[in-house]
Structure formats: structure tokens, C-alpha cells
Design a protein around this motif. Structure first.
Motif, mmCIF file in Angstrom:
data_model
loop_
_atom_site.group_PDB
_atom_site.id
_atom_site.type_symbol
_atom_site.label_atom_id
_atom_site.label_comp_id
_atom_site.label_asym_id
_atom_site.label_seq_id
_atom_site.Cartn_x
_atom_site.Cartn_y
_atom_site.Cartn_z
ATOM 1 N N UNK A 203 -56.190 92.590 40.239
ATOM 2 C CA UNK A 203 -57.506 92.594 40.401
ATOM 3 C C UNK A 203 -58.262 91.853 39.316
ATOM 4 N N UNK A 204 -57.945 91.817 38.053
ATOM 5 C CA UNK A 204 -58.771 91.288 37.087
ATOM 6 C C UNK A 204 -58.381 89.652 37.150
ATOM 7 N N UNK A 205 -57.451 89.296 37.486
ATOM 8 C CA UNK A 205 -56.987 87.987 37.235
ATOM 9 C C UNK A 205 -57.907 87.239 38.244
ATOM 10 N N UNK A 206 -58.558 86.376 37.748
ATOM 11 C CA UNK A 206 -59.696 85.600 38.371
ATOM 12 C C UNK A 206 -59.156 84.174 39.128
ATOM 13 N N UNK A 207 -57.822 83.947 38.749
ATOM 14 C CA UNK A 207 -57.014 82.976 39.373
ATOM 15 C C UNK A 207 -56.222 83.337 40.488
ATOM 16 N N UNK A 208 -56.167 84.518 40.604
ATOM 17 C CA UNK A 208 -55.105 85.185 41.658
ATOM 18 C C UNK A 208 -53.709 84.631 41.418
ATOM 19 N N UNK A 209 -53.258 84.810 39.968
ATOM 20 C CA UNK A 209 -51.991 84.337 39.534
ATOM 21 C C UNK A 209 -50.994 85.378 39.750
ATOM 22 N N UNK A 210 -51.642 86.714 39.667
ATOM 23 C CA UNK A 210 -50.434 87.752 39.585
ATOM 24 C C UNK A 210 -50.333 88.371 41.006
ATOM 25 N N UNK A 211 -48.944 88.550 41.481
ATOM 26 C CA UNK A 211 -48.756 89.134 42.699
ATOM 27 C C UNK A 211 -47.985 90.418 42.384
ATOM 28 N N UNK A 212 -48.263 91.508 43.251
ATOM 29 C CA UNK A 212 -47.529 92.543 42.781
ATOM 30 C C UNK A 212 -47.284 93.557 44.021
ATOM 31 N N UNK A 213 -46.167 93.979 44.195
ATOM 32 C CA UNK A 213 -45.874 94.718 45.334
ATOM 33 C C UNK A 213 -45.288 96.251 44.859
ATOM 34 N N UNK B 272 -45.091 105.072 41.750
ATOM 35 C CA UNK B 272 -44.732 103.776 42.264
ATOM 36 C C UNK B 272 -43.915 102.995 41.676
ATOM 37 N N UNK B 273 -42.791 102.682 42.677
ATOM 38 C CA UNK B 273 -41.943 101.737 42.056
ATOM 39 C C UNK B 273 -42.496 100.252 42.252
ATOM 40 N N UNK B 274 -42.298 99.319 41.187
ATOM 41 C CA UNK B 274 -42.800 98.011 41.245
ATOM 42 C C UNK B 274 -41.586 97.205 42.003
ATOM 43 N N UNK B 275 -41.751 96.856 43.044
ATOM 44 C CA UNK B 275 -40.956 95.967 43.858
ATOM 45 C C UNK B 275 -41.126 94.395 43.360
ATOM 46 N N UNK B 276 -42.327 94.017 43.294
ATOM 47 C CA UNK B 276 -42.261 92.678 42.833
ATOM 48 C C UNK B 276 -43.328 92.580 41.861
ATOM 49 N N UNK B 277 -43.227 91.781 40.946
ATOM 50 C CA UNK B 277 -44.151 91.472 39.963
ATOM 51 C C UNK B 277 -43.811 90.083 39.922
ATOM 52 N N UNK B 278 -44.911 89.266 39.953
ATOM 53 C CA UNK B 278 -44.798 87.859 39.769
ATOM 54 C C UNK B 278 -45.981 87.056 39.327
ATOM 55 N N UNK B 279 -45.839 86.258 38.310
ATOM 56 C CA UNK B 279 -47.072 85.376 37.950
ATOM 57 C C UNK B 279 -46.603 84.055 37.995
ATOM 58 N N UNK B 280 -47.561 83.207 38.612
ATOM 59 C CA UNK B 280 -47.567 81.943 38.689
ATOM 60 C C UNK B 280 -48.104 81.333 37.765
ATOM 61 N N UNK B 281 -47.359 80.954 36.540
ATOM 62 C CA UNK B 281 -48.033 80.340 35.221
ATOM 63 C C UNK B 281 -48.702 79.065 35.569
ATOM 64 N N UNK B 282 -48.460 78.205 37.014
ATOM 65 C CA UNK B 282 -49.011 77.200 37.256
ATOM 66 C C UNK B 282 -50.593 77.392 37.476
ATOM 67 N N UNK B 283 -50.976 78.580 38.043
ATOM 68 C CA UNK B 283 -52.323 78.915 38.204
ATOM 69 C C UNK B 283 -52.934 79.771 37.110
ATOM 70 N N UNK B 284 -52.166 80.302 36.212
ATOM 71 C CA UNK B 284 -52.506 81.192 35.303
ATOM 72 C C UNK B 284 -53.193 80.107 34.044
#
Ligand code: SF4
Ligand code: SF4
Lengths: 189, 367
Positions: free
Chosen positions: A61-71, A81-93
Motif C-alpha cells: 500500500x505504501x509503494x507509490x509505484x505499485x511495484x509490490x504484489x502480494x497474495x 496469513x500465509x504469503x502465497x506470492x510476494x513479487x517486486x517488479x524492480x523495473x518499476x521500483x
């Protein structure tokens, strides 16, 4: 324009340049010779701790670039909560570090690498396996974590590589010195 | 038989080694003399003001880094001041001092680039530039130490600064304060009396007091014309009323005066840093501010003196988590407006000397 004693300013400037000729070089030969980066370096990657992360998604929620995706999915056994997916697009970061600052469970770190050029865009996406702290492959940086910062080597500072002696104002002495040395040697012979 | 002549239109830029970014000048030439000039900009437009409307107040800080990218700390400073003014947030003492030290270091670093680039344009190809970059590197090292990055610092926060200074910062700063005056003297020795520099810049591109004031020019370009106007004095923000410093001014308003004003201001900045370093108290560096700041309905304008001039942030809030409107008064853009008057009548070789002495960063002009 009219100048009195023309050439004096240029000669003065040349004395500085000549003095620099005698100084030690201040540049370093980069790929072979590497200087230590800052202990708080915000490198081109994020490092994530599987154990500490609760899946609260504050970082996303903090990331203003929307680079972090979490499920996440609820785990009914231990009420977490189990973290199923934690993904950072460093192209956007943009490596701003705001997500690291925001994580309330100290589960997110900046990395220390800075050579992150890739051939393809999809290689820039970091999956949770790539960025796991527990894997022990990646060194987290001390950005927002003073304990980690203390463990990293001290930053090389240019200011410490240039001594006071080298910074003294230029004088036109070297020439006469070399002369006297030579004459002294000649006298010995 | 008479030769038919017609004015020659020359496009300088958008990618020209001397334009410091992507900037185009349509120059009309009569022989070698410039008879008209039209600036064409917008090549670096990223829509920062619009982007900011969709971000939280905290998330805009990294965007301000990218305005005037060679003085990112100053931009951070101006932005957080305006949010604090709007939301009525008090900043801890120590944070104020850290901010002032950072802003003044940034001023020195930025002037070093500008002076180096200006001398490049005068024909001292890259020799002084490299000297100045060496000193700038020392400042960048300090910034890297506190913020973790070398160009886009993202160091200041609404309600303070992101982290306290590391323990090795103050000793390094002391060393820098001891070395820097020697370096400035060295530059003076190298260049102050250099006949080539004097011939290229004295009496060139005279910006009169009236033109400067009518064109709302601020910063060293205004002070070079002899107007004693510095927002740190005229409308003290943060804690600038606690420090002693002089405002150097020029007299003729030519390129040389603008260059001298910058050199003198570096000395004054060192004075401010010294005072701030001595007075700096211990304590927290950040007040508790909610993660998502929601300022009350209203509008505000806060301005600071950056290396380029007056940087202002105009914010309108509607109590949501992001600003309703944000407008940036970019000093580079407004200083650009007098460029045409300065350039007309000068030869093409003087064009870039004048351009370099005004000091424009395209990231700020286009936003
Ligand atoms: S903020 Fe921290 S704890 Fe929450 S999801 Fe992100 S990394 Fe995990
Ligand atoms: S460092 Fe900044 S841009 Fe990158 S993921 Fe974190 S908040 Fe987003």
C-alpha cells in the motif's frame, strides 16, 4: 579589453594545474578496484524475510509505484496469513526505501547490490524465492536497520583518501627541489 | 551586383552538450550575431504535478528528487516545508539543523557543478569541471552516507528527516569544512584572474536590475545584478534566522558577476554549516506523524532559496490523503524568461556562456 601584466592570471592557474600533476590520482579503477558503498545503501533490490512477514501488505500500500504484489491466504491452524506470492517488479521500483520504512514487522530490507542490469524486462521481476533473507545469499543493507549497518564495512570516503597535505595551496617549489637533488647527486659522484 | 542575404535559423539542441539537459533554442542569426531567440522546451516533461495528485503526501517526496536533479535535497526541503505548513506539524530541533546542513551542502554541490559547467562553456574544457567534481564527490559521499543514494536522496520526511546522522558523519563533515575553503581558494587561484575567462565573461550578457526584477528572476542571477534578495533573509524559513551570513551581490550583472556571486555564496554556506554544526542539539529527528497525512482543507505556499532561486510549492488540500492540486514554482523556468533579452545582440560563441551563467536545469523547467 585591457589587462595590466597580461598572462599573470594564466600563469597562476597553471601553477595549480602543475601541482595536480604531482598529486596522487584520486580516481579508482572501477571494476577491478571497488570502494565500499554506504552502509545505508539503497541497492537495486529488495530483501524480504519469510519468517517475519505477516502478510499485512502495508508495504504494497505504501509503494507509490505499485511495484509490490502480494497474495495471502488464511491459515486456520495457527490463525495467520500465509504469503502465497510476494513479487517486486524492480523495473518499476525506484529504490526509494519507503516500503522498508513502512513495514511494521521489520521484514523488508533494501539490498546492497548495485549492478542490476538485465537483458530482459521479465528478469527484473523478483519472486519471493529470489529475495528471501533466510536463503542467506543476499546481504541486506543497513537502511533503517542500524544493527545491520554496524555489521557492514565502513564506507570509503574520498575526503579520507585525500590528506591535508595534498590540499595545501600550490607553490612553485618542486622545480627547485628537483634541481637541488640532482645537483647533490652530481656532487656525490 | 548585390548579394541577397537572409536571416539564418539555427536549431541549438535539443541534445547539445551545453544545454544541460534536453533544451532547444531556435536562434536567428545575422552572420554571427544573434538577432532573435526562441526557447523550445518540454522534452523532459514528466507530468510531475499531475502525478503528485494521485500519490500520498509522503509518496511525493521521491518525485521532488527528480525536479532539479542536481539539487535534490533542496527540493525535498521545499516540499516538506509546505506540507508541514499546511498540516501544522512541528519539526524537532535536531531535524531542523540536519535539514539546514543538508540544504547548504547541497547548495555548495550544485554551485560546483554550475561553476564547472560555466567554465566549460567559457572554453576551459573540462579541466576546472573535474576539479569541481572532485569536491562535489566529497559532498555526495556525505549524502550517500546519510541517505543511501548519491543523486535521488529522498531524505527529508514530513515531520523531520528519515534517519538520524550516522556516527561517522560529523567527523567527515568537520574534515570537509576544513578542506573546502582551501579548495575554493584554489579555484580562485586557478580562475579569478584568468584573462581568457575575464575576456569571455566580463561585460557579457548584462542583466539589468530592472529586467531582472520585471522578469521575476531569483537566485544568484538576481543577486549578480546587485539586488540583495535572498529568501533565507527576506522571509526566513526553518531556522535560518539563527545564523549569521552575508548576501553577496554583484554590481554589473554580467556573467562574471553571477559567477563570483556563486563562489562567494559557497563561502557563506560553509559559514552556515559551521554554525549549525556547533549549535546542533541532540534529540529525536522525526515527530510522530500519521502514516497518511491528511491536512485540513486549505491552501498554502511555502518557498525556499535553492541554488537556482526561489522554489515554491503551492498545495491545495481537500483532506484526502493526496493533494488536490500541487503547483511548483520552478526557479529555472522563470529565470529562463529573461534569456532571450540577454542573448540578443551577442555572438553565437557568447550564447552558451550566457546560458551557462543563468544556470538552468531542465528537469525543473519541464517538470
Ligand atoms: S509490510 Fe512487512 S510484514 Fe507487511 S507484508 Fe510487507 S513485508 Fe510483510
Ligand atoms: S523502494 Fe519505493 S518504489 Fe521500490 S517497492 Fe519500495 S516503496 Fe515501491
Amino acid at each position: 579589453m585591457k589587462f595590466e601584466n597580461y598572462g599573470r592570471g594564466i600563469a597562476k592557474g597553471m601553477s595549480v594545474t602543475i601541482k595536480h600533476l604531482l598529486r596522487h590520482p584520486t580516481v579508482s579503477q572501477y571494476p577491478e578496484q571497488r570502494l565500499n558503498t554506504s552502509r545505508r545503501i539503497r541497492g537495486n533490490e529488495l530483501i524480504w524475510s519469510k519468517e517475519k512477514c505477516t502478510g499485512c501488505a502495508t508495504c504494497a500500500k505504501t509503494c507509490h509505484e505499485g511495484a509490490i504484489e502480494i497474495e495471502t491466504s488464511p491459515n486456520l491452524v495457527n490463525n495467520k496469513y500465509e504469503v502465497e506470492k510476494y513479487q517486486v517488479d524492480t523495473g518499476y521500483c525506484i529504490m526509494c526505501g519507503l516500503c522498508v520504512e513502512a513495514c511494521p514487522f521489520e521484514a523488508l530490507f533494501m539490498g546492497t547490490t548495485y549492478e542490476a542490469a538485465k537483458y530482459r524486462r521479465d528478469e527484473l521481476v523478483q519472486e519471493k524465492e529470489d529475495m528471501m533473507l533466510e536463503a542467506g545469499v543476499k546481504q541486506p543493507s543497513g537502511y533503517f536497520y542500524p544493527d545491520y549497518a554496524a555489521a557492514l564495512p565502513r564506507q570509503t570516503l574520498l575526503i579520507e583518501r585525500i590528506t591535508e597535505e595534498q590540499m595545501k595551496p600550490a607553490k612553485m617549489e618542486p622545480k627547485t627541489e628537483t634541481k637541488t637533488e640532482k645537483t647533490a647527486e652530481a656532487e656525490k659522484k | 551586383m548585390t548579394l541577397k542575404t537572409e536571416p539564418f535559423v539555427l536549431n541549438m539542441g535539443p541534445v547539445h552538450p551545453s544545454t544541460h539537459g534536453v533544451f532547444r533554442m531556435r536562434v536567428v542569426l545575422d552572420g554571427e550575431v544573434v538577432t532573435d531567440m526562441e526557447p523550445v522546451f518540454g522534452y523532459l516533461h514528466r507530468g510531475i504535478e499531475k502525478l503528485a495528485e494521485e500519490r500520498t503526501y509522503g509518496g511525493i517526496i521521491p518525485l521532488t528528487d527528480r525536479l532539479d536533479y542536481i539539487a535534490a535535497m533542496s527540493n525535498n526541503f521545499g516540499y516538506v516545508l509546505s506540507v508541514e505548513k499546511l498540516a501544522g506539524i512541528k519539526v524537532p530541533e535536531r531535524a531542523e539543523y540536519i535539514r539546514v546542513i543538508m540544504a547548504e551542502l547541497q547548495r555548495i554541490a550544485s554551485y560546483l557543478i554550475i561553476i564547472g559547467a560555466f567554465l566549460n562553456e567559457c572554453g576551459a574544457y573540462f579541466t576546472p569541471f573535474v576539479y569541481m567534481f572532485r569536491e562535489r564527490e566529497k559532498i555526495i559521499d556525505l549524502f550517500e552516507m546519510v541517505s543511501g543514494q548519491r543523486l535521488t536522496y529522498n531524505y527529508m520526511r514530513v515531520g523531520g528527516v528519515s534517519q538520524d546522522l550516522p556516527e561517522e558523519f560529523l567527523p567527515a563533515l568537520d574534515k570537509f569544512l576544513a578542506q573546502m575553503p582551501v579548495c575554493i581558494d584554489e579555484y580562485d587561484r586557478l580562475l579569478k584572474e584568468n584573462e581568457i575567462l575575464l575576456a569571455r565573461s566580463k561585460g557579457v550578457g548584462i542583466l539589468s536590475k530592472e529586467t531582472a526584477i520585471n522578469g521575476s528572476v531569483t537566485g544568484p542571477a538576481l543577486r549578480g545584478s546587485g539586488v540583495k534578495w535572498d529568501i533565507r533573509r527576506a522571509d526566513p524559513y526553518s531556522i535560518y534566522d539563527r545564523f549569521e551570513f552575508d548576501i553577496p551581490t554583484g554590481s554589473a550583472g554580467d556573467c562574471y558577476d553571477r559567477y563570483r556571486v556563486r563562489v562567494e555564496e559557497m563561502r557563506q554556506s560553509l559559514r552556515i554549516i559551521k554554525q549549525a554544526r556547533e549549535q546542533m542539539p541532540a534529540g529525536p529527528v522525526r515527530t510522530k506523524v500519521p502514516h497518511l497525512v491528511r491536512p485540513p482543507v486549505g491552501e498554502t505556499y511555502a518557498h525556499i532559496e535553492t541554488p537556482k532561486g526561489e522554489l515554491g510549492f503551492y498545495l491545495v488540500s481537500d483532506t484526502s490523503i493526496s493533494p488536490y492540486r500541487i503547483h511548483i514554482r520552478a526557479p529555472s523556468l522563470i529565470n529562463l524568461t529573461v534569456l532571450r533579452e540577454l542573448i540578443i545582440g551577442w555572438k553565437i560563441a557568447d550564447l552558451f556562456v550566457i546560458f551557462g551563467s543563468i544556470d538552468l536545469t531542465m528537469g525543473e523547467v519541464d517538470r
